[in-house]
Design a protein around this motif. Sequence first.
Motif, short mmCIF file in Angstrom:
data_model
loop_
_atom_site.label_atom_id
_atom_site.label_comp_id
_atom_site.label_asym_id
_atom_site.label_seq_id
_atom_site.Cartn_x
_atom_site.Cartn_y
_atom_site.Cartn_z
N LYS A 247 -6.53 -3.52 -6.61
CA LYS A 247 -7.02 -2.20 -6.25
C LYS A 247 -7.69 -1.54 -7.45
O LYS A 247 -7.13 -1.51 -8.55
N GLU B 273 -9.95 4.51 -4.72
CA GLU B 273 -9.63 4.98 -3.37
C GLU B 273 -10.43 6.24 -3.11
O GLU B 273 -10.62 7.07 -4.02
N SER C 299 -9.33 2.12 0.53
CA SER C 299 -8.92 1.51 -0.73
C SER C 299 -9.95 0.46 -1.11
O SER C 299 -10.37 -0.36 -0.29
N MET D 97 0.84 -1.19 0.00
CA MET D 97 0.00 0.00 0.00
C MET D 97 0.88 1.25 0.00
O MET D 97 2.10 1.16 0.15
#
Length: 370
Positions: free
Chosen positions: A253, A256, A242, A213
């Motif tokens: 991912k 966000e 996220s 991250m």
Amino acid sequence: MKKHVAILFMSLITSFAFAQKTNFNLLVGTYTAPGKSEGIYSYNFDTTNGETVLKSLTKGPKNPSYLAISPDGKYVYTVNETGKGSTVSAYSYDAKTADLIFLNKVDSKGADPCYITADAYNVIVANYSGGSLAVFKRKPDGSLTESIQVIQHIGKSIDPKGRQASAHVHMAKFTPDRKHMVVNDLGEDKIYVYNYNYNGGEKTLTEKQVVKMNVGTGPRHITFSPNGKFAYLVHEFNGLISVFSYNNGTLTKIDEIGTASKDFDGKIDAADIHVSADGKFLYETNRGDANTISVFSILANGKLEPVETISSMGKGPRNFTFDPSGKFLLVGHQYTNEIVIFKRNLTTGKLTDSGKRIEVGAPVCLVFDK
């Protein structure tokens, strides 16, 4: 033929009775030192009006901050967050009385365990200060063996306040398919995904994926959509969420989003995050100088759309949970020593203060016995 009809009739009666059930046990894990708590509290919660009555108090355990109920509802497992001498405790559990009877306790294999989860076979603990993950086998009587596996994380990151000088395992959560476990390491700014083999002994957990991250963000808690397709991770230091797609042990991912206003310049200190049972809304709490709870609508693609951010009505909103009906949301405030009960609009997801409170010392974990 009559026998089959009778069985069907009894099944319908049982289903109807469950649907009509309005009273559930709420178990509350706390910090006993320093604080006003005496241990683990159990309340009767009425889903028709949000009223609560103290049902049972288990005195004696030190800092039983987080707890988990076994899938069969017969046992409760708690961490005892007491520094280097921390332990994990097992209790038998009587759902009718909400009484807990101590069975045994074992070394947590790491300082300050801050999260615990259980399935039919194992109990798994995240040790925050120790930076380790420990697996314990459940015995037939509900008690625990000594650890059968310990995974030690050894990394660090850049937080200038020293919170990332070493690994800090903050959560260990089963994926919806129960085939994997997601482990957030706040100290390393990493998410680990482990394969889970319930009967694997010292290889119960084996590494599958490591997700890096953004540095200095402090990944804390993660939750999944009910359909298992998406996951939502909140970062403690900046309150960002996220958004991930999830498929067979792999997180990717996709978005966000922030939880604090752009002009907010205080300490955010994000805490907890959960998705409503209908999969329509996501909720997240911030502590620090914020003391808020944010509501998001979950779109078809898994991304989030802000609905509202309101005061949590207390200081230090740590853990929160939905009641079994979904009509109420309960927030435990560690520093103002009470649980605030919000009404939840099932259509809009918005929250309103019910005016109801549960006064209890340093509540940090709320679990309904469903």
